[in-house]
Design a protein around this motif. Structure first.
Motif, PDB file in Angstrom:
ATOM      1  N   UNK A 109       0.812  -1.222   0.000  1.00 29.75           N
ATOM      2  CA  UNK A 109       0.000   0.000   0.000  1.00 29.75           C
ATOM      3  C   UNK A 109       0.843   1.268   0.000  1.00 29.75           C
ATOM      4  N   UNK A 110       2.162   1.147   0.233  1.00 24.81           N
ATOM      5  CA  UNK A 110       3.036   2.329   0.204  1.00 24.81           C
ATOM      6  C   UNK A 110       3.730   2.479  -1.148  1.00 24.81           C
ATOM      7  N   UNK A 111       4.297   1.379  -1.659  1.00 20.39           N
ATOM      8  CA  UNK A 111       5.017   1.456  -2.929  1.00 20.39           C
ATOM      9  C   UNK A 111       4.119   1.183  -4.133  1.00 20.39           C
ATOM     10  N   UNK A 112       2.955   0.600  -3.892  1.00 20.40           N
ATOM     11  CA  UNK A 112       1.984   0.234  -4.921  1.00 20.40           C
ATOM     12  C   UNK A 112       2.500  -0.863  -5.852  1.00 20.40           C
ATOM     13  N   UNK A 113       3.495  -1.605  -5.392  1.00 16.12           N
ATOM     14  CA  UNK A 113       4.026  -2.711  -6.166  1.00 16.12           C
ATOM     15  C   UNK A 113       3.246  -3.991  -5.858  1.00 16.12           C
ATOM     16  N   UNK A 114       3.050  -4.819  -6.888  1.00 17.57           N
ATOM     17  CA  UNK A 114       2.391  -6.102  -6.688  1.00 17.57           C
ATOM     18  C   UNK A 114       3.300  -7.029  -5.881  1.00 17.57           C
ATOM     19  N   UNK A 115       2.742  -7.653  -4.842  1.00 18.19           N
ATOM     20  CA  UNK A 115       3.502  -8.529  -3.959  1.00 18.19           C
ATOM     21  C   UNK A 115       3.222  -9.999  -4.257  1.00 18.19           C
ATOM     22  N   UNK A 116       1.957 -10.316  -4.504  1.00 17.01           N
ATOM     23  CA  UNK A 116       1.584 -11.707  -4.721  1.00 17.01           C
ATOM     24  C   UNK A 116       0.250 -11.766  -5.449  1.00 17.01           C
ATOM     25  N   UNK A 117      -0.004 -12.891  -6.105  1.00 15.54           N
ATOM     26  CA  UNK A 117      -1.255 -13.085  -6.843  1.00 15.54           C
ATOM     27  C   UNK A 117      -1.755 -14.507  -6.596  1.00 15.54           C
ATOM     28  N   UNK A 118      -2.994 -14.609  -6.089  1.00 12.25           N
ATOM     29  CA  UNK A 118      -3.592 -15.912  -5.810  1.00 12.25           C
ATOM     30  C   UNK A 118      -4.736 -16.145  -6.796  1.00 12.25           C
ATOM     31  N   UNK A 119      -4.683 -17.179  -7.625  1.00 15.50           N
ATOM     32  CA  UNK A 119      -5.779 -17.452  -8.561  1.00 15.50           C
ATOM     33  C   UNK A 119      -7.082 -17.736  -7.801  1.00 15.50           C
ATOM     34  N   UNK A 120      -8.173 -17.104  -8.243  1.00 16.09           N
ATOM     35  CA  UNK A 120      -9.483 -17.322  -7.619  1.00 16.09           C
ATOM     36  C   UNK A 120     -10.569 -17.148  -8.660  1.00 16.09           C
ATOM     37  N   UNK A 121     -11.750 -17.696  -8.377  1.00 17.93           N
ATOM     38  CA  UNK A 121     -12.876 -17.649  -9.294  1.00 17.93           C
ATOM     39  C   UNK A 121     -13.822 -16.505  -8.931  1.00 17.93           C
ATOM     40  N   UNK A 122     -13.674 -15.401  -9.606  1.00 20.56           N
ATOM     41  CA  UNK A 122     -14.470 -14.195  -9.396  1.00 20.56           C
ATOM     42  C   UNK A 122     -14.581 -13.847  -7.907  1.00 20.56           C
ATOM     43  N   UNK A 123     -13.483 -13.415  -7.295  1.00 24.86           N
ATOM     44  CA  UNK A 123     -13.526 -13.035  -5.870  1.00 24.86           C
ATOM     45  C   UNK A 123     -14.290 -11.722  -5.679  1.00 24.86           C
ATOM     46  N   UNK A 124     -15.573 -11.830  -5.436  1.00 20.27           N
ATOM     47  CA  UNK A 124     -16.430 -10.645  -5.412  1.00 20.27           C
ATOM     48  C   UNK A 124     -16.212  -9.776  -4.182  1.00 20.27           C
ATOM     49  N   UNK A 125     -15.692 -10.350  -3.115  1.00 21.14           N
ATOM     50  CA  UNK A 125     -15.438  -9.543  -1.922  1.00 21.14           C
ATOM     51  C   UNK A 125     -14.492 -10.257  -0.985  1.00 21.14           C
ATOM     52  N   UNK A 126     -13.750  -9.457  -0.229  1.00 18.78           N
ATOM     53  CA  UNK A 126     -12.847 -10.022   0.770  1.00 18.78           C
ATOM     54  C   UNK A 126     -12.964  -9.181   2.031  1.00 18.78           C
ATOM     55  N   UNK A 127     -12.885  -9.820   3.184  1.00 20.89           N
ATOM     56  CA  UNK A 127     -13.234  -9.147   4.435  1.00 20.89           C
ATOM     57  C   UNK A 127     -12.215  -9.523   5.506  1.00 20.89           C
ATOM     58  N   UNK A 128     -11.554  -8.510   6.070  1.00 21.54           N
ATOM     59  CA  UNK A 128     -10.548  -8.725   7.096  1.00 21.54           C
ATOM     60  C   UNK A 128     -11.217  -8.726   8.466  1.00 21.54           C
ATOM     61  N   UNK A 129     -10.947  -9.759   9.260  1.00 24.72           N
ATOM     62  CA  UNK A 129     -11.629  -9.916  10.548  1.00 24.72           C
ATOM     63  C   UNK A 129     -11.411  -8.693  11.431  1.00 24.72           C
ATOM     64  N   UNK A 130     -10.167  -8.268  11.578  1.00 25.74           N
ATOM     65  CA  UNK A 130      -9.866  -7.158  12.492  1.00 25.74           C
ATOM     66  C   UNK A 130     -10.529  -5.858  12.040  1.00 25.74           C
ATOM     67  N   UNK A 131     -10.429  -5.541  10.777  1.00 26.30           N
ATOM     68  CA  UNK A 131     -11.009  -4.298  10.283  1.00 26.30           C
ATOM     69  C   UNK A 131     -12.522  -4.268  10.444  1.00 26.30           C
ATOM     70  N   UNK A 132     -13.143  -5.426  10.307  1.00 25.24           N
ATOM     71  CA  UNK A 132     -14.596  -5.470  10.437  1.00 25.24           C
ATOM     72  C   UNK A 132     -15.042  -5.349  11.893  1.00 25.24           C
ATOM     73  N   UNK A 133     -14.409  -6.110  12.792  1.00 30.26           N
ATOM     74  CA  UNK A 133     -14.910  -6.112  14.168  1.00 30.26           C
ATOM     75  C   UNK A 133     -14.500  -4.849  14.934  1.00 30.26           C
ATOM     76  N   UNK A 134     -13.450  -4.146  14.458  1.00 29.04           N
ATOM     77  CA  UNK A 134     -13.064  -2.876  15.107  1.00 29.04           C
ATOM     78  C   UNK A 134     -13.689  -1.681  14.403  1.00 29.04           C
ATOM     79  N   UNK A 135     -14.492  -1.945  13.372  1.00 28.35           N
ATOM     80  CA  UNK A 135     -15.189  -0.892  12.630  1.00 28.35           C
ATOM     81  C   UNK A 135     -14.210   0.143  12.081  1.00 28.35           C
ATOM     82  N   UNK A 136     -13.214  -0.347  11.376  1.00 21.47           N
ATOM     83  CA  UNK A 136     -12.244   0.546  10.733  1.00 21.47           C
ATOM     84  C   UNK A 136     -12.971   1.577   9.888  1.00 21.47           C
TER      85      UNK A 136
END
Length: 526
Positions: A494-521
């Motif tokens: 998120x600082x350099x904006x460089x790609x770090x890794x790529x995981x193949x997935x089938x239309x990943x419509x959403x992703x949700x981080x446990x900490x960010x959700x439960x702490x209401x980031x």
């Protein structure tokens, strides 16, 4: 004669389609198309499946599911008839009562005896739950090593985002066709399921983890459950006199208020339902002095406190204090020339956006946002001594920035095209937004500097759809979806904006981080 003949042919086709459905489909999808082993096949449940795609599924089956291919059994005309049939309304309209809800509930034996610690080695607070819409699976991703811990099949067409208990152990998924699934993330298994309705918008989990509420389009109801998915109470989504009912647009938890807040699609009311045992009583009518006990009050806990509005709300979200609900109203019909003062064709209907103060229970401001704001995916952040709201727009290529002290516009930031999701994190200087609603710019993410309110950078995936950014617990990495069936989860620094890794997935419509959700980031949806 021509009309009679066409009608007879249409009737014959309908009878033929009904017979084909009964023979080949009813065993899995239910006699009334309400679902069973397979998902519901109702027009409301198939909103995201195009008829051409439905035809392909009938013909070739669906990989990694129990849906077989019928190309060897049915001809092209029969497959076409079936594909049309499932988009036709069921008559009489199907019902789903409280008895049906209770009868649908299942529980995994000995679920309460499962270990109270994760079976896997990773930070449970930096776990990502990734919904893969391409083949209806969920992947659990370690947010430190960016590796898939586990992958499992989900219900058809999950919607509204998964919701977590405060300890991060359990997650609740809601499907379009009404199923709520409680999943134990630590032990990697489903522990309970219940069907709350026939077409569901989303679910919310209370801040204390004790209650779950479901919002339904069909029937017009809300359903309240305990944490084990036992039905506690049903609510008709209707006016106080019961004469008009509505689909339920959304329900969200307002944890600091110890309540659920509910928007109604077709009625100009915003509801608040408290789960606080000490909630103040509710007076639905006018009283001279409620302190003197005038009027007849309802208990404040688990009953509806109504805020009457001029227009219904569609999607909405809260400010960080949870004092205000900020919502958009979708236009229903075009204004007539006489009403609009225009000549010739009717003027295009205009969406509106409004601020509702939940304490005084009234609208306090209109938001000066053009186009069709997607406030449910807006984000807030500090800027020059105030707090601002930045919202993507479903019609125009711009991000609207509003001062949340004055509710006045500060800036309109151009983007390559209309977007759906905007995300940020307290630890990053950028807000990331997509242009996925634009045919020509769906492959572009735009990063806006939260300090200058200027475009800072763009990230592209030529010819593909980039969408739905989410951040790791510490905000150091941004995870982005390549929203295609042969897509991927792409990790960026998120600082350099460089790609770090790529995981193949089938239309990943959403992703949700446990900490960010439960702490209401402040940077993600709640």
């Amino acid at each position: 004669m021509g009309v009679d003949l066409a009608h007879a042919q249409g009737t014959d086709a309908t009878v033929r389609a009904a017979a084909l459905y009964k023979e080949h489909c009813a065993a899995c999808h239910g006699e009334q198309r309400l679902g069973g082993m397979g998902p519901a096949l109702l027009p409301q449940s198939l909103e995201r499946l195009k008829p051409a795609e439905a035809k392909q599924v009938i013909t070739h089956g669906r990989a990694a599911t129990q849906m077989p291919a019928f190309k060897a059994q049915l001809g092209a005309e029969d497959i076409q008839a079936l594909a049309q049939w499932i988009y036709a309304p069921v008559s009489p309209a199907p019902a789903w009562a409280e008895a049906d809800i209770r009868a649908s509930r299942t529980e995994t034996p000995k679920a309460k005896e499962l270990p109270h610690k994760p079976l896997w080695k990773a930070d449970p607070m930096n776990l990502f739950v990734v919904v893969e819409g391409g083949d209806h699976h969920v992947s659990l991703v370690d947010g430190d090593r960016f590796e898939v811990i586990h992958r499992f099949a989900s219900r058809f067409a999950l919607h509204g985002g998964p919701k977590f208990t405060p300890d991060g152990r359990f997650v609740f998924f809601g499907s379009r066709d009404g199923w709520i699934t409680k999943y134990d993330l630590w032990n990697l298994q489903v522990v309970a399921e219940v069907r709350a309705g026939l077409n569901m918008r989303n679910v919310a989990v209370s801040g204390d983890g004790k209650w779950v509420m479901a919002a339904n389009y069909l029937p017009h109801t809300l359903a309240l459950f305990d944490a084990d998915l036992n039905l506690v109470k049903g609510y008709a989504a209707a006016t106080l006199d019961g004469k008009s009912s509505s689909r339920v647009s959304a329900v969200y938890d307002a944890a600091p208020r110890k309540s659920f807040v509910v928007a109604l699609k077709d009625l100009p009311e915003l509801w608040e339902i408290s789960y606080d045992p000490k909630a103040a009583p509710i007076f639905d009518g006018y009283v001279h002095d409620y302190k003197m006990g005038e009027g007849i009050a309802k208990p404040g806990t688990f009953n509806v406190r109504r805020t009457l509005l001029d227009e219904p709300l569609d999607d909405f979200f809260f400010d960080q204090s949870y004092t205000h609900a900020l919502g958009a109203t979708r236009p229903k019909t075009a204004a007539t020339p006489a009403a609009s003062g225009a000549s010739g064709a009717a003027a295009a209907p205009t969406p509106t956006a409004q601020v509702v103060n939940l304490d005084v229970r009234k609208k306090i401001a209109d938001l000066p946002i053009a186009g069709m704001p997607h406030l449910g995916s807006g984000t807030t952040f500090a800027w020059e001594g105030t707090t601002v709201l930045a919202s993507p727009n479903l019609q125009g290529g711009a991000i609207d920035v509003i001062d949340m002290k004055t509710w006045k516009p500060l800036r309109s930031i151009p983007t390559p095209g209309p977007g759906f999701f905007m995300r940020s994190h307290e630890a990053t200087p950028y807000a990331w937004t997509d242009s996925m609603m634009s045919p020509g710019a769906r492959d572009t993410l735009t990063l806006i500097d939260k300090r200058t309110l200027q475009v800072a950078a763009q990230i592209r995936e030529p010819g593909r759809t980039l969408a739905h950014t989410e951040f790791t617990k510490d905000g150091r990495y941004a995870l982005v979806s390549v929203w295609e069936k042969d897509g991927a989860l792409v990790v960026y620094d998120a600082r350099t904006l460089k790609e770090v890794k790529r995981l193949p997935m089938s239309k990943p419509v959403g992703k949700y981080n446990v900490w960010n959700k439960i702490t209401r980031s402040e940077g993600t949806s709640h």
